[in-house]
Every structure is written in structure tokens, then in C-alpha cells.
Design a protein around this motif. Structure first.
Motif, PDB file in Angstrom:
ATOM      1  N   LEU A 153      19.896  26.870 -12.366  1.00 18.21           N
ATOM      2  CA  LEU A 153      19.173  27.708 -11.401  1.00 18.21           C
ATOM      3  C   LEU A 153      20.120  28.173 -10.294  1.00 18.21           C
ATOM      4  N   ARG A 154      20.966  27.263  -9.822  1.00 15.93           N
ATOM      5  CA  ARG A 154      21.877  27.611  -8.721  1.00 15.93           C
ATOM      6  C   ARG A 154      22.916  28.645  -9.139  1.00 15.93           C
ATOM      7  N   ASN A 155      23.443  28.503 -10.358  1.00 15.09           N
ATOM      8  CA  ASN A 155      24.514  29.432 -10.766  1.00 15.09           C
ATOM      9  C   ASN A 155      24.003  30.654 -11.529  1.00 15.09           C
ATOM     10  N   GLY A 156      22.675  30.756 -11.660  1.00 13.94           N
ATOM     11  CA  GLY A 156      22.092  31.965 -12.235  1.00 13.94           C
ATOM     12  C   GLY A 156      22.132  32.042 -13.740  1.00 13.94           C
ATOM     13  N   THR A 157      22.297  30.908 -14.413  1.00 12.72           N
ATOM     14  CA  THR A 157      22.386  30.932 -15.880  1.00 12.72           C
ATOM     15  C   THR A 157      21.115  30.442 -16.566  1.00 12.72           C
ATOM     16  N   TYR A 158      20.108  30.081 -15.805  1.00  8.29           N
ATOM     17  CA  TYR A 158      18.881  29.585 -16.428  1.00  8.29           C
ATOM     18  C   TYR A 158      18.121  30.740 -17.082  1.00  8.29           C
ATOM     19  N   ILE A 159      17.713  30.551 -18.332  1.00 13.42           N
ATOM     20  CA  ILE A 159      16.963  31.561 -19.074  1.00 13.42           C
ATOM     21  C   ILE A 159      15.580  30.985 -19.413  1.00 13.42           C
ATOM     22  N   PRO A 160      14.508  31.591 -18.938  1.00 19.17           N
ATOM     23  CA  PRO A 160      13.164  31.085 -19.262  1.00 19.17           C
ATOM     24  C   PRO A 160      12.882  31.168 -20.754  1.00 19.17           C
ATOM     25  N   ALA A 161      12.071  30.249 -21.233  1.00 16.80           N
ATOM     26  CA  ALA A 161      11.634  30.274 -22.628  1.00 16.80           C
ATOM     27  C   ALA A 161      10.559  31.343 -22.811  1.00 16.80           C
ATOM     28  N   PRO A 162      10.356  31.842 -24.019  1.00 14.24           N
ATOM     29  CA  PRO A 162       9.234  32.767 -24.262  1.00 14.24           C
ATOM     30  C   PRO A 162       7.907  32.077 -23.948  1.00 14.24           C
ATOM     31  N   VAL A 163       6.910  32.864 -23.614  1.00 18.85           N
ATOM     32  CA  VAL A 163       5.575  32.314 -23.395  1.00 18.85           C
ATOM     33  C   VAL A 163       4.822  32.318 -24.727  1.00 18.85           C
ATOM     34  N   LYS A 164       3.903  31.371 -24.846  1.00 22.90           N
ATOM     35  CA  LYS A 164       3.101  31.279 -26.060  1.00 22.90           C
ATOM     36  C   LYS A 164       1.849  32.120 -25.909  1.00 22.90           C
ATOM     37  N   ARG A 165       1.612  33.005 -26.855  1.00 20.73           N
ATOM     38  CA  ARG A 165       0.444  33.876 -26.790  1.00 20.73           C
ATOM     39  C   ARG A 165      -0.811  33.127 -27.244  1.00 20.73           C
ATOM     40  N   VAL A 166      -1.848  33.236 -26.417  1.00 12.62           N
ATOM     41  CA  VAL A 166      -3.155  32.680 -26.751  1.00 12.62           C
ATOM     42  C   VAL A 166      -4.205  33.720 -26.400  1.00 12.62           C
ATOM     43  N   ASP A 167      -5.050  34.080 -27.335  1.00  5.85           N
ATOM     44  CA  ASP A 167      -6.125  35.036 -27.090  1.00  5.85           C
ATOM     45  C   ASP A 167      -7.435  34.274 -26.908  1.00  5.85           C
ATOM     46  N   ILE A 168      -8.116  34.511 -25.774  1.00  6.47           N
ATOM     47  CA  ILE A 168      -9.377  33.833 -25.506  1.00  6.47           C
ATOM     48  C   ILE A 168     -10.486  34.873 -25.398  1.00  6.47           C
ATOM     49  N   PRO A 169     -11.691  34.537 -25.822  1.00 10.55           N
ATOM     50  CA  PRO A 169     -12.797  35.501 -25.759  1.00 10.55           C
ATOM     51  C   PRO A 169     -13.226  35.786 -24.326  1.00 10.55           C
ATOM     52  N   LYS A 170     -13.582  37.033 -24.054  1.00 13.02           N
ATOM     53  CA  LYS A 170     -14.106  37.431 -22.745  1.00 13.02           C
ATOM     54  C   LYS A 170     -15.628  37.346 -22.770  1.00 13.02           C
ATOM     55  N   PRO A 171     -16.256  37.041 -21.619  1.00 10.81           N
ATOM     56  CA  PRO A 171     -17.712  36.898 -21.580  1.00 10.81           C
ATOM     57  C   PRO A 171     -18.463  38.136 -22.067  1.00 10.81           C
ATOM     58  N   ASN A 172     -17.892  39.321 -21.821  1.00  7.62           N
ATOM     59  CA  ASN A 172     -18.578  40.561 -22.191  1.00  7.62           C
ATOM     60  C   ASN A 172     -18.055  41.165 -23.492  1.00  7.62           C
ATOM     61  N   GLY A 173     -17.383  40.338 -24.292  1.00 10.15           N
ATOM     62  CA  GLY A 173     -16.855  40.829 -25.555  1.00 10.15           C
ATOM     63  C   GLY A 173     -15.365  41.100 -25.496  1.00 10.15           C
ATOM     64  N   GLY A 174     -14.731  41.127 -26.646  1.00  8.59           N
ATOM     65  CA  GLY A 174     -13.294  41.345 -26.696  1.00  8.59           C
ATOM     66  C   GLY A 174     -12.532  40.067 -26.381  1.00  8.59           C
ATOM     67  N   THR A 175     -11.235  40.191 -26.223  1.00  7.10           N
ATOM     68  CA  THR A 175     -10.397  39.033 -25.925  1.00  7.10           C
ATOM     69  C   THR A 175      -9.468  39.331 -24.763  1.00  7.10           C
ATOM     70  N   ARG A 176      -9.008  38.263 -24.129  1.00  4.91           N
ATOM     71  CA  ARG A 176      -8.012  38.363 -23.066  1.00  4.91           C
ATOM     72  C   ARG A 176      -6.787  37.586 -23.512  1.00  4.91           C
ATOM     73  N   MET A 177      -5.619  38.210 -23.401  1.00  9.41           N
ATOM     74  CA  MET A 177      -4.390  37.546 -23.811  1.00  9.41           C
ATOM     75  C   MET A 177      -3.833  36.720 -22.665  1.00  9.41           C
ATOM     76  N   LEU A 178      -3.580  35.448 -22.923  1.00 11.49           N
ATOM     77  CA  LEU A 178      -2.888  34.587 -21.984  1.00 11.49           C
ATOM     78  C   LEU A 178      -1.479  34.332 -22.481  1.00 11.49           C
ATOM     79  N   GLY A 179      -0.552  34.241 -21.531  1.00 16.92           N
ATOM     80  CA  GLY A 179       0.806  33.846 -21.864  1.00 16.92           C
ATOM     81  C   GLY A 179       1.053  32.460 -21.290  1.00 16.92           C
ATOM     82  N   ILE A 180       1.203  31.460 -22.139  1.00 11.53           N
ATOM     83  CA  ILE A 180       1.339  30.086 -21.685  1.00 11.53           C
ATOM     84  C   ILE A 180       2.821  29.728 -21.604  1.00 11.53           C
ATOM     85  N   PRO A 181       3.370  29.567 -20.390  1.00  6.88           N
ATOM     86  CA  PRO A 181       4.774  29.163 -20.281  1.00  6.88           C
ATOM     87  C   PRO A 181       4.941  27.699 -20.662  1.00  6.88           C
TER      88      PRO A 181
END
Length: 303
Positions: free
Chosen positions: A63-91
Motif C-alpha cells: 500500500l505504501r509503495n503503490g504496488t497493491y493490486i485489488p482482487a476482482p470482485v465476485k458477481r452476485v445477482d440478487i432479486p429486487k422486490p419489484n422484479g428483476g435483479t440487482r448485481m452486487l460486487g463482493i470484494p
């Protein structure tokens, strides 16, 4: 006009990225208490303390020297109350910890600049307070509501516009570089990683802060026009006295959102309504008494 309202954060004595490192263990405890799901690396909240004990110093050095690379987030689709889905990105739990440390480091610098009409994802503020303020507007005679629904807001945030707003307050270059890397972190689904060129992952601590950074200028724009409004994340209602004014405000604010912020207004869900026909954060005004607030049945689960 809104651009001039951002002010640079006061120097803290240490580089901000160093403060992020100093509060990392405290941030980890917050993440552990939340007991969230594991990310793509499979490390759980039960494993996090031991993982940081073993690898913490190496992570801080990156982190201090600027070389830290975040991992990809895991995609999770959850249902919305009014229909359809909402995509979450889980780090990953590690990235959630680092993001939490970033929020702890710079959140206060933005908090003091946010609008009093913004209630979402802010300590000491909640949707019930917001609804009470909306009630006051209706009782004062502002009996038309402009509902603004931003289509897939968290998926469509423009990274360059967002980072420009962050840069107006934060000057620490290593931290700015790290925030940009979190915005660009890919999304993993079925073992494949897709690049991210816009949007903020809905499900991370940093995205909650950045959503308010992005939409604070919408608050300022509405306030500069002398209008009454409340906003909770990407849900925004504006209260006016006539149907004609409501339609005019809907059209002009839509132009601002799409032209200046490069976001998209959902025409199907946005519109002008009487308070009894408007639902906001699971609440609506009863038909029997427009000054009495009741919970809309279809939104009870959301509360």
C-alpha cells in the motif's frame, strides 16, 4: 456552480496512505463484525485476523509503495422486490478491510461537505428522519412530488467524473491511485474476469461513500434552485406546490443528471405524483390523510 463548493481536505500530518495502514486492524474488526460473505479468494471473516497477522506487514508495504493490486470482485445477482435483479460486487475480505480503512481515513473530509438533504450511508442519519422531513414539506403545502429514479446508478457511475470530485478534496496521490484501482477492479463470474470501465461495486464499503460523493452535486444543484428535496443514495424526491412546477423540475433535473453527471434517469419509474400516490423508501402518505405517513405493504421487507 457546484464545482466551487468542494474544498480541499486539511492536512493530517501524515500521508493519507500511511493513515490507511495505521487503521487497518481497526477496519478489519469492523469487517469481521459484519460477518460478510467471502470474495473470490475464499477467505472468510473467521480467517481474516489470522491472515492479516501473517501477511499484514507485507500488505501495508505494498500500500505504501503503490504496488497493491485489488482482487476482482465476485458477481452476485440478487432479486429486487419489484422484479428483476440487482448485481452486487463482493470484494475479498482483505479488500473490504482496506476499503473500510480508506473510508475511516477520508470519510470525514467529505462528510462535512455533504448536503443536509442526503441521508443514505451516513452515520447518525436514516430513512425515518428523511421521511419526517418529506412530511414537513407536504404539510407546508408542497403537494406534488417529483420522483427521480436513476437507472442502474451503481453500474453506470462515470469513473473520470467521480475521480475528478474526489481529487477536489483529496490530494494524496498514492491513495487516489488506490481508489482508482478499486474502481477498475474486474468482476469475476464463473471463473472469468471482465474489466470494469464504469460503475462502483454495490456491496463494498468504499462504494457507499463514493455514491454520496457522486450525487452531492445533484443535491447542490437542487438546492441552488431553491427547491425542497430529500435523497437517500440514488433515490431522490423533490417537493413542489403545483403540477406544472413538478413537470418543469422533472424535465430540467433530468437534463442536468444526464448532461452533467452522465447518469441515466429511468423514465418508466420517474415522474410527478401526489403524495398519496408516491412511495419513498418503503413509506407513503395515506389516502385518508395526506399528512399521515404509513408503510407501503409492498415495501415492508425493504425496511
Amino acid at each position: 456552480m457546484a464545482k466551487s463548493q468542494w474544498t480541499k481536505a486539511e492536512p493530517k500530518g501524515l500521508p493519507l496512505i500511511e493513515i490507511v495502514c495505521l487503521v487497518l486492524e481497526e477496519a478489519a474488526q469492523k469487517v469481521i463484525r459484519n460477518k460478510g460473505a467471502a470474495g473470490v479468494d475464499g477467505i472468510t471473516f473467521e480467517d481474516l485476523s489470522q491472515f492479516l497477522e501473517k501477511h499484514g506487514e507485507k500488505i501495508k508495504q505494498k500500500l505504501r509503495n503503490g504496488t497493491y493490486i485489488p482482487a476482482p470482485v465476485k458477481r452476485v445477482d440478487i432479486p429486487k422486490p419489484n422484479g428483476g435483479t440487482r448485481m452486487l460486487g463482493i470484494p475479498t475480505l482483505l479488500d473490504r478491510t482496506i476499503q473500510q480503512a480508506i473510508v475511516m481515513t477520508i470519510g470525514g473530509d467529505f462528510e462535512e461537505q455533504f448536503s443536509n438533504k442526503s441521508y443514505g450511508f451516513r452515520e447518525g442519519r436514516n430513512c425515518q428522519q428523511e421521511v419526517l422531513e418529506a412530511q414537513e414539506y407536504v404539510e407546508s403545502g408542497k403537494c406534488w412530488v417529483v420522483e427521480m429514479d436513476l437507472s442502474k446508478f451503481f453500474d453506470r457511475v462515470n469513473h473520470d467524473i467521480l475521480m475528478d470530485r474526489v481529487n477536489r478534496v483529496i490530494t494524496d496521490k498514492p491513495l487516489l491511485k488506490l481508489i482508482r484501482r478499486y474502481l477498475n477492479a474486474g468482476i469475476m463470474e464463473d471463473g472469468l474476469v471482465s474489466p470494469r470501465t464504469q460503475g462502483v461495486p454495490q456491496g463494498s464499503p468504499l462504494s457507499l461513500l463514493l455514491s454520496n460523493v457522486m450525487l452531492t452535486e445533484l443535491d447542490w444543484e437542487i438546492e441552488s434552485r431553491g427547491l425542497s428535496h430529500v435523497r437517500y443514495a440514488d433515490d431522490c424526491n423533490i417537493y413542489v406546490k403545483s403540477e406544472k412546477a413538478a413537470q418543469r423540475v422533472l424535465n430540467s433535473i433530468t437534463q442536468y443528471v444526464e448532461g452533467e453527471l452522465k447518469l441515466r434517469v429511468n423514465r418508466d419509474k420517474s415522474g410527478t405524483f401526489r403524495p398519496k400516490d408516491s412511495t419513498f423508501l418503503g413509506y407513503t402518505f395515506s389516502k385518508a390523510d395526506s399528512k399521515r405517513i404509513v408503510v407501503a405493504e409492498k415495501s415492508v421487507k425493504r425496511l
